[in-house]
Design an enzyme around this catalytic site. Structure first.
Site, PDB file in Angstrom:
ATOM      1  N   HIS A 140     -11.737  -4.499   8.940  1.00 22.18           N
ATOM      2  CA  HIS A 140     -12.226  -4.249   7.575  1.00 22.18           C
ATOM      3  C   HIS A 140     -13.389  -3.267   7.485  1.00 22.18           C
ATOM      4  CE1 HIS A 140      -9.751  -7.613   6.323  1.00 22.18           C
ATOM      5  NE2 HIS A 140     -10.115  -7.446   5.069  1.00 22.18           N
ATOM      6  N   GLU A 190       0.827  -1.214   0.000  1.00 21.80           N
ATOM      7  CA  GLU A 190       0.000   0.000   0.000  1.00 21.80           C
ATOM      8  C   GLU A 190       0.857   1.258   0.000  1.00 21.80           C
ATOM      9  OE1 GLU A 190      -0.718  -2.671   1.779  1.00 21.80           O
ATOM     10  OE2 GLU A 190      -2.643  -3.219   0.892  1.00 21.80           O
TER      11      GLU A 190
HETATM   12  C1  LIG Z   1      -2.622  -4.426   4.157  1.00 19.03           C
HETATM   13  C2  LIG Z   1      -3.629  -5.225   3.408  1.00 19.03           C
HETATM   14  N1  LIG Z   1      -3.694  -5.131   2.072  1.00 19.03           N
HETATM   15  C3  LIG Z   1      -4.595  -5.839   1.379  1.00 19.03           C
HETATM   16  C4  LIG Z   1      -5.473  -6.660   2.021  1.00 19.03           C
HETATM   17  C5  LIG Z   1      -6.486  -7.460   1.237  1.00 19.03           C
HETATM   18  N2  LIG Z   1      -6.056  -8.856   1.160  1.00 19.03           N
HETATM   19  C6  LIG Z   1      -6.466  -9.754   2.055  1.00 19.03           C
HETATM   20  S1  LIG Z   1      -5.790 -11.240   1.823  1.00 19.03           S
HETATM   21  C7  LIG Z   1      -4.936 -10.719   0.466  1.00 19.03           C
HETATM   22  C8  LIG Z   1      -4.065 -11.643  -0.295  1.00 19.03           C
HETATM   23  C9  LIG Z   1      -3.023 -12.208   0.570  1.00 19.03           C
HETATM   24  O1  LIG Z   1      -2.204 -13.037  -0.180  1.00 19.03           O
HETATM   25  P1  LIG Z   1      -1.059 -13.877   0.488  1.00 19.03           P
HETATM   26  O2  LIG Z   1      -0.280 -13.022   1.426  1.00 19.03           O
HETATM   27  O3  LIG Z   1      -0.313 -14.537  -0.582  1.00 19.03           O
HETATM   28  O4  LIG Z   1      -1.826 -14.921   1.396  1.00 19.03           O
HETATM   29  P2  LIG Z   1      -2.862 -16.047   0.942  1.00 19.03           P
HETATM   30  O5  LIG Z   1      -4.204 -15.381   0.928  1.00 19.03           O
HETATM   31  O6  LIG Z   1      -2.456 -16.564  -0.371  1.00 19.03           O
HETATM   32  O7  LIG Z   1      -2.791 -17.067   2.024  1.00 19.03           O
HETATM   33  C10 LIG Z   1      -5.192  -9.384   0.236  1.00 19.03           C
HETATM   34  C11 LIG Z   1      -4.623  -8.603  -0.867  1.00 19.03           C
HETATM   35  C12 LIG Z   1      -5.399  -6.719   3.419  1.00 19.03           C
HETATM   36  N3  LIG Z   1      -6.233  -7.506   4.124  1.00 19.03           N
HETATM   37  N4  LIG Z   1      -4.477  -6.021   4.086  1.00 19.03           N
END
Ligand SMILES: Cc1ncc(C[n+]2csc(CCOP(=O)(O)OP(=O)(O)O)c2C)c(N)n1
Lengths: 321, 325
Positions: free
Chosen positions: B130, B61
């Site tokens: 959220h 971000e």
């Molecule tokens: C700071 C932040 N940015 C974006 C999000 C939205 N978000 C939630 S889970 C996710 C993907 C996470 O991917 P990863 O770290 O690879 O974990 P996975 O879901 O594959 O286990 C995103 C973008 C968030 N919750 N917090």
């Protein structure tokens, strides 16, 4: 490394943990699709071997920081599935008295310091807990932070790796390389092939392990835990896995083909891979699974039977009284 | 006019502005995969004939926001999307130090024309990480502008203005808005930043709201009408800058005021409204201003507790009854 010979008992425990996670998640998926759990839920199906293998190398008083995809970590660390289920249903008897839910579940009594709705929120908390344990409390507890491939792009990851290395903190960074960050393939937004390569930049060991093989994960974690406990500092473990389910339950998955995902699951299902090793006879694995299925059925029954937190308790815990 | 969802109307705003001005581009996490967190960017790159202007970002971000500040200073007009409000706190330096202050500190040398789209608010059991409504935080920062649309047509007109505007704009869009349907003009239009709208005329009480609260206030006003109360509803549209004249004119007319938002009541934007009304229209007030908002608590996940954090038409109705008594 010396080859570890696993007792039947150890193997049973590992399989039981993985199967518990699997059935727990299957239940959550079902209930969420049925609209009984309307919040956001992220499933750990297919990744069970990572949390299980890592937590098997920890003591109960070691600490973990989890993610939005945290049910597996919570179960592996030893949380009671009844109280987990009650939490996800928002009930008073839930681990966080219904205030947290799936994405913010925690059980401090077993060193599970919390799932996190903010991706990348956990790294520095794990480093801080490790700092307290090592430098102030002077005990030998270690901290683990689980994180996704997508989360490795947060600046907090790099800051935590730096402080952990600089201060030789007993932290283990466990990356769950499931190839997807929500709808985005890992390599679409990162030019480094392996997240473990990042370790070089911080002068700490970076290890790749097959995240579908619970024994391999356990062994990598055990080595990292020994290193951390003996004061040598952090390790970065990259466990290769795959996100089988949608990012959250209800994800339309416009970005990939379901058949491909199912094929990957067939080839890499950690429960199947465990069985193929023939450490336990199939019949015994079946028995374990039946037990887990029953335990989860009961957990749901329990959650449904509990009441929602009382409106009067609404403001409790905003501050310490 | 035709009926469109908020999602469709704002998609059109993006498309029209990108076609109008090649310096406009969109960047967000997952903007390609499912077309953004609400699917509100699906097919945008194709529609404007330039997929390079719809950019997928890593979960970084700080990079998303700060790169937009840099790109704006270099002449571009980025529209970035934070996917939900609680991603804003992870890039507060980039927003409140870099975006907000660059123009002033450097003596007017550069312009930070960028839009930070930001779905917010309570949907259903998403929990404390959220769901916050953070407009008051950003309305407190000189240099930032804060826009909060209330309907599909408003969303389209305000988003177009926010993009054309030369200042950094935080554009809060309540998550429940995306499915809302409403009439949207066919012809080209924009809605000026800083100009409130009288969403409903009335004479007994002024209900001052913005964003998702506008439709809730209109619903409340309908019920009140049946009880013989004529409520005026003011849609602020933007909380920084905010349209003091329209608000004060309404207050002088009705003499009674309810201010309502979904954000936490303590130090919410309602406090600014209420204080200004007290300072500048005290003589017109027949009763003290009533200010409603969420209790001072992180939004709990459990459904009944979560419901206690919503500010709904029934809450507005009882607030109106308080100012009338
Ligand atoms: C700071 C932040 N940015 C974006 C999000 C939205 N978000 C939630 S889970 C996710 C993907 C996470 O991917 P990863 O770290 O690879 O974990 P996975 O879901 O594959 O286990 C995103 C973008 C968030 N919750 N917090």
């Amino acid at each position: 490394m010396e080859k570890i010979v696993y007792s039947k008992e150890q193997a049973r425990e590992l399989y039981e943990k993985m199967a518990t996670i699997r059935y727990f998640e299957a239940c959550i998926k079902h209930d969420s699709l049925a609209g009984e759990i309307p919040g956001f839920v992220h499933l750990y199906i297919g990744e069970e071997a990572i949390a299980t293998g890592v937590c098997a190398a920890l003591r109960q008083d070691d600490m973990i920081e989890s993610t939005h995809r945290g049910h597996g970590h919570c179960i592996a660390k030893g949380a009671d599935v009844n109280r987990m289920m009650a939490e996800i249903y928002g009930k008073e008897t839930g681990l966080c008295q219904g205030r947290g839910g799936s994405m913010h579940i925690a059980d401090f009594s077993i060193g599970m310091l919390g799932a996190n709705g903010v991706v990348g929120g956990g790294y520095n908390l794990a480093a801080g807990a490790a700092l307290a344990n090592k430098a102030v409390l002077k005990n030998d507890k270690v901290s683990v932070v689980f994180f996704g491939d997508g989360a490795s792009n947060r600046g907090t990851f790099h800051e935590a790796m730096n402080v952990a290395s600089a201060w030789k903190l007993p932290v283990i960074f466990v990356n769950e390389m499931n190839c997807w960050a929500s709808t985005t393939p890992y390599r679409a937004t990162c030019n480094v092939e392996n997240i473990s390569d990042r370790a070089k930049g911080y002068h700490i060991p970076g290890v790749i392990v097959d995240g579908q093989d619970v024994f391999a994960v356990y062994e990598a974690a055990k080595a990292a835990v020994e290193r951390a406990r003996s004061g040598e500092g952090p390790t970065l473990i990259e466990a290769k896995t795959y996100r089988i389910e949608g990012h959250f339950v209800g994800d339309p998955e416009l970005y990939r083909k379901k058949e491909e995902t199912l094929k990957i699951f067939q080839d890499t299902d950690p429960l199947r891979i465990f069985r193929q090793k023939k450490i336990l006879p199939d019949a015994e694995c079946n028995e374990i699974e039946a037990r887990c299925e029953e335990a989860i059925r009961k957990a749901k029954e329990y959650a449904l039977s509990c009441s929602y937190p009382d409106a009067e308790s609404f403001m409790k815990y905003v501050y310490v009284d | 006019m035709s009926i469109k969802t908020y999602k469709e109307a704002t998609w059109e705003a993006m498309k029209e502005e990108m076609l109008r001005d090649p310096s406009v581009y969109a960047m967000a996490e997952d903007i390609i995969g499912n077309g953004g967190s609400m699917g509100h960017y699906i097919g945008l790159g194709q529609a404007v004939g330039d997929e390079n202007r719809v950019l997928d970002a890593p979960i970084s971000e700080t990079a998303i926001v700060a790169s937009a500040v840099g790109a704006a200073l270099a002449g571009m007009r980025p529209v970035i999307d934070m996917r939900f409000s609680n991603c804003l706190p992870v890039c507060m330096d980039e927003l409140t130090n870099q975006a907000a202050k660059s123009r002033y500190m450097f003596g007017g040398q550069g312009k930070v024309h960028m839009v930070v789209r930001c779905p917010d608010g309570i949907m259903k059991m998403q929990g404390a990480h959220h769901t916050d409504c953070l407009e008051a935080w950003f309305a407190h920062v000189p240099g930032l502008q804060v826009v909060i649309p209330s309907s599909p047509a408003e969303g389209k007109g305000l988003l177009k203005s926010a993009i054309r505007n030369d200042n950094p704009v935080i554009f809060f869009e309540h998550k429940t808005l995306f499915k809302m349907e409403g009439e949207v003009p066919e012809e080209e239009y924009t809605i000026p930043i800083g100009k409130a709208r009288v969403a409903r005329d009335g004479k007994d009480v002024s209900i001052i709201v913005y964003g998702v609260m506008v439709s809730r206030a209109l619903e409340a006003a309908k019920v009140l009408e049946q009880e013989g109360v004529s409520a005026e509803v003011i849609d602020l549209r933007t909380v920084s800058p905010w349209d003091k004249e329209t608000v004060l004119a309404s207050v002088r007319k009705t003499g009674r005021v309810v201010v309502a938002h979904e954000a936490v009541r303590q130090c919410g934007f309602g406090a600014e409204l209420s204080a200004t009304i007290g300072e500048e229209a005290f003589a017109s007030l027949k009763t003290p201003v009533v200010r409603i908002g969420a209790p001072f608590v992180p939004i709990p996940m459990s459904p009944h507790l979560e419901d206690m954090c919503r500010t709904l038409p029934k809450d507005i109705i009882s607030a109106v009854k308080r100012v009338l008594s």
